[in-house]
Write a protein that holds these residues in place. Structure first.
Motif, PDB file in Angstrom:
ATOM      1  N   THR A  75      -3.871 -20.967   0.100  1.00  0.00           N
ATOM      2  CA  THR A  75      -2.919 -21.295   1.164  1.00  0.00           C
ATOM      3  C   THR A  75      -1.476 -21.208   0.682  1.00  0.00           C
ATOM      4  O   THR A  75      -0.562 -21.094   1.503  1.00  0.00           O
ATOM      5  CB  THR A  75      -3.190 -22.698   1.727  1.00  0.00           C
ATOM      6  OG1 THR A  75      -3.227 -23.651   0.657  1.00  0.00           O
ATOM      7  CG2 THR A  75      -4.516 -22.729   2.478  1.00  0.00           C
ATOM      8  N   ARG A  76      -1.256 -21.259  -0.636  1.00  0.00           N
ATOM      9  CA  ARG A  76       0.115 -21.095  -1.130  1.00  0.00           C
ATOM     10  C   ARG A  76       0.591 -19.674  -0.861  1.00  0.00           C
ATOM     11  O   ARG A  76       1.724 -19.470  -0.411  1.00  0.00           O
ATOM     12  CB  ARG A  76       0.206 -21.420  -2.620  1.00  0.00           C
ATOM     13  CG  ARG A  76       1.620 -21.225  -3.174  1.00  0.00           C
ATOM     14  CD  ARG A  76       1.838 -21.940  -4.489  1.00  0.00           C
ATOM     15  NE  ARG A  76       3.163 -21.673  -5.032  1.00  0.00           N
ATOM     16  CZ  ARG A  76       4.282 -22.249  -4.610  1.00  0.00           C
ATOM     17  NH1 ARG A  76       4.221 -23.135  -3.617  1.00  0.00           N
ATOM     18  NH2 ARG A  76       5.436 -21.970  -5.161  1.00  0.00           N
ATOM     19  N   TRP A  77      -0.234 -18.683  -1.152  1.00  0.00           N
ATOM     20  CA  TRP A  77       0.130 -17.307  -0.801  1.00  0.00           C
ATOM     21  C   TRP A  77       0.383 -17.196   0.696  1.00  0.00           C
ATOM     22  O   TRP A  77       1.355 -16.593   1.138  1.00  0.00           O
ATOM     23  CB  TRP A  77      -0.992 -16.348  -1.192  1.00  0.00           C
ATOM     24  CG  TRP A  77      -1.104 -16.059  -2.656  1.00  0.00           C
ATOM     25  CD1 TRP A  77      -0.305 -16.528  -3.658  1.00  0.00           C
ATOM     26  CD2 TRP A  77      -2.078 -15.211  -3.266  1.00  0.00           C
ATOM     27  NE1 TRP A  77      -0.728 -16.043  -4.864  1.00  0.00           N
ATOM     28  CE2 TRP A  77      -1.810 -15.220  -4.658  1.00  0.00           C
ATOM     29  CE3 TRP A  77      -3.151 -14.462  -2.788  1.00  0.00           C
ATOM     30  CZ2 TRP A  77      -2.586 -14.497  -5.567  1.00  0.00           C
ATOM     31  CZ3 TRP A  77      -3.923 -13.743  -3.690  1.00  0.00           C
ATOM     32  CH2 TRP A  77      -3.644 -13.757  -5.067  1.00  0.00           C
ATOM     33  N   LEU A  78      -0.519 -17.789   1.453  1.00  0.00           N
ATOM     34  CA  LEU A  78      -0.464 -17.660   2.912  1.00  0.00           C
ATOM     35  C   LEU A  78       0.814 -18.273   3.478  1.00  0.00           C
ATOM     36  O   LEU A  78       1.530 -17.642   4.268  1.00  0.00           O
ATOM     37  CB  LEU A  78      -1.700 -18.319   3.534  1.00  0.00           C
ATOM     38  CG  LEU A  78      -1.816 -18.343   5.051  1.00  0.00           C
ATOM     39  CD1 LEU A  78      -1.664 -16.959   5.649  1.00  0.00           C
ATOM     40  CD2 LEU A  78      -3.148 -18.960   5.466  1.00  0.00           C
ATOM     41  N   GLU A  79       1.125 -19.499   3.093  1.00  0.00           N
ATOM     42  CA  GLU A  79       2.307 -20.152   3.666  1.00  0.00           C
ATOM     43  C   GLU A  79       3.590 -19.453   3.247  1.00  0.00           C
ATOM     44  O   GLU A  79       4.537 -19.335   4.041  1.00  0.00           O
ATOM     45  CB  GLU A  79       2.334 -21.628   3.278  1.00  0.00           C
ATOM     46  CG  GLU A  79       2.530 -21.901   1.802  1.00  0.00           C
ATOM     47  CD  GLU A  79       2.431 -23.379   1.454  1.00  0.00           C
ATOM     48  OE1 GLU A  79       2.112 -24.183   2.352  1.00  0.00           O
ATOM     49  OE2 GLU A  79       2.669 -23.737   0.276  1.00  0.00           O
TER      50      GLU A  79
ATOM     51  N   ALA B  71       3.170 -10.386   2.641  1.00  0.00           N
ATOM     52  CA  ALA B  71       1.929 -10.846   2.016  1.00  0.00           C
ATOM     53  C   ALA B  71       1.813 -10.346   0.582  1.00  0.00           C
ATOM     54  O   ALA B  71       1.382 -11.086  -0.318  1.00  0.00           O
ATOM     55  CB  ALA B  71       0.728 -10.382   2.835  1.00  0.00           C
ATOM     56  N   ILE B  72       2.188  -9.104   0.348  1.00  0.00           N
ATOM     57  CA  ILE B  72       2.143  -8.547  -1.010  1.00  0.00           C
ATOM     58  C   ILE B  72       3.131  -9.269  -1.915  1.00  0.00           C
ATOM     59  O   ILE B  72       2.819  -9.634  -3.062  1.00  0.00           O
ATOM     60  CB  ILE B  72       2.431  -7.033  -0.971  1.00  0.00           C
ATOM     61  CG1 ILE B  72       1.279  -6.296  -0.283  1.00  0.00           C
ATOM     62  CG2 ILE B  72       2.645  -6.489  -2.384  1.00  0.00           C
ATOM     63  CD1 ILE B  72       1.570  -4.832   0.001  1.00  0.00           C
ATOM     64  N   LEU B  73       4.343  -9.516  -1.421  1.00  0.00           N
ATOM     65  CA  LEU B  73       5.351 -10.209  -2.214  1.00  0.00           C
ATOM     66  C   LEU B  73       4.914 -11.638  -2.543  1.00  0.00           C
ATOM     67  O   LEU B  73       5.097 -12.115  -3.675  1.00  0.00           O
ATOM     68  CB  LEU B  73       6.686 -10.224  -1.469  1.00  0.00           C
ATOM     69  CG  LEU B  73       7.397  -8.875  -1.352  1.00  0.00           C
ATOM     70  CD1 LEU B  73       8.552  -8.972  -0.369  1.00  0.00           C
ATOM     71  CD2 LEU B  73       7.894  -8.403  -2.711  1.00  0.00           C
ATOM     72  N   ALA B  74       4.330 -12.326  -1.569  1.00  0.00           N
ATOM     73  CA  ALA B  74       3.857 -13.691  -1.819  1.00  0.00           C
ATOM     74  C   ALA B  74       2.732 -13.698  -2.843  1.00  0.00           C
ATOM     75  O   ALA B  74       2.664 -14.602  -3.696  1.00  0.00           O
ATOM     76  CB  ALA B  74       3.395 -14.325  -0.507  1.00  0.00           C
ATOM     77  N   ARG B  75       1.868 -12.705  -2.781  1.00  0.00           N
ATOM     78  CA  ARG B  75       0.775 -12.611  -3.763  1.00  0.00           C
ATOM     79  C   ARG B  75       1.325 -12.422  -5.174  1.00  0.00           C
ATOM     80  O   ARG B  75       0.740 -12.894  -6.154  1.00  0.00           O
ATOM     81  CB  ARG B  75      -0.156 -11.449  -3.399  1.00  0.00           C
ATOM     82  CG  ARG B  75      -1.372 -11.332  -4.304  1.00  0.00           C
ATOM     83  CD  ARG B  75      -2.293 -10.210  -3.884  1.00  0.00           C
ATOM     84  NE  ARG B  75      -1.645  -8.906  -3.952  1.00  0.00           N
ATOM     85  CZ  ARG B  75      -2.295  -7.744  -3.852  1.00  0.00           C
ATOM     86  NH1 ARG B  75      -3.607  -7.745  -3.651  1.00  0.00           N
ATOM     87  NH2 ARG B  75      -1.645  -6.599  -3.912  1.00  0.00           N
ATOM     88  N   GLU B  76       2.466 -11.750  -5.275  1.00  0.00           N
ATOM     89  CA  GLU B  76       3.083 -11.528  -6.582  1.00  0.00           C
ATOM     90  C   GLU B  76       3.945 -12.702  -7.037  1.00  0.00           C
ATOM     91  O   GLU B  76       4.488 -12.683  -8.140  1.00  0.00           O
ATOM     92  CB  GLU B  76       3.931 -10.251  -6.539  1.00  0.00           C
ATOM     93  CG  GLU B  76       3.131  -8.983  -6.327  1.00  0.00           C
ATOM     94  CD  GLU B  76       2.124  -8.742  -7.442  1.00  0.00           C
ATOM     95  OE1 GLU B  76       2.463  -9.023  -8.613  1.00  0.00           O
ATOM     96  OE2 GLU B  76       1.003  -8.294  -7.140  1.00  0.00           O
ATOM     97  N   GLY B  77       4.092 -13.722  -6.177  1.00  0.00           N
ATOM     98  CA  GLY B  77       4.802 -14.920  -6.592  1.00  0.00           C
ATOM     99  C   GLY B  77       6.096 -15.219  -5.868  1.00  0.00           C
ATOM    100  O   GLY B  77       6.746 -16.243  -6.143  1.00  0.00           O
ATOM    101  N   MET B  78       6.516 -14.364  -4.938  1.00  0.00           N
ATOM    102  CA  MET B  78       7.758 -14.638  -4.218  1.00  0.00           C
ATOM    103  C   MET B  78       7.540 -15.782  -3.232  1.00  0.00           C
ATOM    104  O   MET B  78       6.493 -15.870  -2.594  1.00  0.00           O
ATOM    105  CB  MET B  78       8.248 -13.388  -3.485  1.00  0.00           C
ATOM    106  CG  MET B  78       9.610 -13.571  -2.835  1.00  0.00           C
ATOM    107  SD  MET B  78      10.283 -12.054  -2.107  1.00  0.00           S
ATOM    108  CE  MET B  78      10.783 -11.180  -3.597  1.00  0.00           C
ATOM    109  N   THR B  79       8.536 -16.641  -3.107  1.00  0.00           N
ATOM    110  CA  THR B  79       8.429 -17.788  -2.207  1.00  0.00           C
ATOM    111  C   THR B  79       9.385 -17.648  -1.035  1.00  0.00           C
ATOM    112  O   THR B  79      10.388 -16.926  -1.104  1.00  0.00           O
ATOM    113  CB  THR B  79       8.749 -19.100  -2.950  1.00  0.00           C
ATOM    114  OG1 THR B  79      10.084 -19.037  -3.456  1.00  0.00           O
ATOM    115  CG2 THR B  79       7.779 -19.330  -4.092  1.00  0.00           C
ATOM    116  N   GLY B  80       9.071 -18.341   0.032  1.00  0.00           N
ATOM    117  CA  GLY B  80       9.911 -18.362   1.219  1.00  0.00           C
ATOM    118  C   GLY B  80      10.209 -19.792   1.622  1.00  0.00           C
ATOM    119  O   GLY B  80       9.598 -20.740   1.109  1.00  0.00           O
ATOM    120  N   PRO B  81      11.123 -20.006   2.571  1.00  0.00           N
ATOM    121  CA  PRO B  81      11.485 -21.368   2.993  1.00  0.00           C
ATOM    122  C   PRO B  81      10.390 -21.969   3.879  1.00  0.00           C
ATOM    123  O   PRO B  81      10.175 -21.524   5.008  1.00  0.00           O
ATOM    124  CB  PRO B  81      12.774 -21.149   3.787  1.00  0.00           C
ATOM    125  CG  PRO B  81      12.647 -19.757   4.327  1.00  0.00           C
ATOM    126  CD  PRO B  81      11.892 -18.979   3.294  1.00  0.00           C
TER     127      PRO B  81
END
Length: 471
Positions: A183-187, A226-236
């Motif tokens: 869910t961390r990737w997802l959120e 989704a790809i960026l989040a999987r690689e570790g990028m975070t969003g607000p």
């Protein structure tokens, strides 16, 4: 932040909805239907003017073979592309025929954003059929909940929900393919997509091509987030309710948490999806259906003296267009679609063309149509989308039909055979009967498919991306 961010709660809801969708469940059955509809429309979309423009724009962007991966497919073409390019192009193509699915409470089109992003993620990871379908269910859940939570205020401010809400839903669907339990990737994917989402409704005034681009862009933003989040990028994570979040910036502060996060005894939100029968704006469909019913009651359309269409304000705002100059404009015009239905007795993908709207009889009849606001109908939205069509002949006979919900809504669903017939009418300009049969079979068996190989083969044609022969 003292409370759990709404995007986190929404991510958990999407995950739970997706993982609980069992084989044979109504949600997965509906997901299969949405896949067949979307892919067939995208294949047909390769033959439209806007489709060819988009295809030519990607003619030099094929995925480099030296990277050791085949890349992602384009529906109805050859060549493979990056996940972002494939999803963006497939989303645009699927919207090009103006006949893709939608959700009336969310005020937008989930399929053009979610399915291309999910398909690209599934191809990139060699996912199986059930993973594809469950991710689509989760993506549609996000689209329905977020769309209902900020609309119609979001739409009223001029934003295109298919592009804004669609990007967040596409990110959710793609992330569920990558890892349904993370869910961390997802959120973070959803937060990134919301931060980069966009789309304006200005096209509704002029009938230009930007709406197609907006829908495709939502799919592209979603898969890339989704790809960026999987690689570790975070969003607000406060991106929905925060000071500068979607609700504040795009919906006048409106964010109904009961719609966003509340329990729904009706089951997964994908079950709220409608399927279009006519290639036109959904707000015209009840009036078209009423007009086709009226046509069966009169002997000669040339005997019509006047027509009155009573309808709700939202339809008037988007579709009261007595004069248009493009096919997209005609398909968003109450006057032109109703006139064409009465003259031709048909508004279908098989006969879709601007020439049918330019027909002299259609043009003359459209001038005798009055579109009238019925305030009582406004209160019936979103439960109903009514249109009342009254026709008067030169002999002063009056005929009247009211349609509260057009065919294809969840309350008036199409059968699989009807869906397949629509899909064939969309794709038959590209696919032969045998290949279409293989496509239908591959979609029908997705719940047991160990890979997407058969589906990918069924959507690959000899169409050369960038071909201008038929322009």
């Amino acid at each position: 932040m003292n409370h759990t961010p709404h995007v986190t709660e929404l991510a958990h809801l999407a995950t739970r909805t997706a993982t609980l969708a069992a084989n044979g469940s109504p949600a997965l059955i509906r997901a299969r239907e949405c896949v067949l509809d979307l892919i067939a429309l995208a294949i047909g979309g390769t033959q439209t003017e806007v489709g060819r423009i988009a295809i030519r724009s990607k003619a030099t962007s094929q995925f480099p073979a030296r990277l050791g991966t085949p890349g992602c497919s384009i529906f109805g073409g050859i060549g493979h592309f990056t996940p972002g390019d494939a999803a963006g192009l497939n989303g645009l193509l699927a919207h090009a025929l103006q006949c893709d699915d939608g959700m009336r409470r969310a005020h937008g089109h989930p399929g053009i954003a979610v399915i291309p992003a999910v398909f690209a993620a599934a191809e990139a990871t060699n996912a199986d059929g059930p993973t594809l379908l469950r991710a689509i269910v989760g993506g549609y859940e996000v689209f329905a909940r977020l769309g209902a939570a900020i609309n119609p205020e979001h739409l009223s401010q001029g934003f295109h929900p298919s592009g804004t809400v669609g990007a967040v839903a596409a990110a959710a669907g793609a992330s569920l393919v990558f890892d349904a339990e993370n869910t961390r990737w997802l959120e973070n994917a959803m937060a990134l997509a919301a931060s980069a989402s966009g789309g304006l409704m200005e096209h509704s005034l002029y009938g230009d091509m930007s709406s197609y681009f907006v829908g495709g862009n939502a799919a592209r933003v979603g898969i890339e987030a989704a790809i960026l989040a999987r690689e570790g990028m975070t969003g607000p994570l406060s991106v929905l309710e925060g000071k500068y979040g979607m609700a504040a910036a795009m919906a006048g502060g409106t964010l109904r948490t009961s719609d966003l996060l509340g329990l729904d005894p009706g089951g997964p939100k994908i079950l709220q999806t409608y399927t279009k029968l006519y290639p036109s704006c959904r707000h015209t469909h009840a009036a078209i259906e009423a007009a086709l019913s009226l046509r069966a009651q009169i002997l000669d359309p040339d005997e019509i003296e006047s027509i009155r269409i009573g309808i709700y304000k939202l339809a008037i705002d988007e579709c009261d267009r007595p004069s248009v100059h493009t096919l997209a404009g005609a398909e968003s015009s109450l006057q032109l679609t109703v006139a064409a239905a009465l003259i031709h007795g048909d508004i279908s993908l098989r006969n879709r063309s601007y020439g049918r709207y330019q027909d002299k009889r259609v043009q003359l009849l459209s001038k005798r149509i009055d579109v009238v606001h019925e305030p009582a109908f406004d209160a019936l939205l979103p439960g109903l989308r009514p249109a009342d069509v009254r026709l008067t002949t030169v002999g002063q006979q009056t005929f009247q039909v009211r349609v509260d919900l057009p065919r294809g809504e969840p309350e008036r669903p199409l059968t699989w055979d009807e869906l397949a017939d629509k899909a064939w009418s969309a794709a038959s300009s590209v696919l032969g009967a045998q290949q279409f049969s293989e496509l239908e079979g591959a979609v029908a068996s997705l719940e047991s498919a160990l890979s997407l190989r058969h589906l990918a083969e069924a959507i690959t044609t000899n169409t050369d991306l960038g071909d201008t022969e038929n322009d």
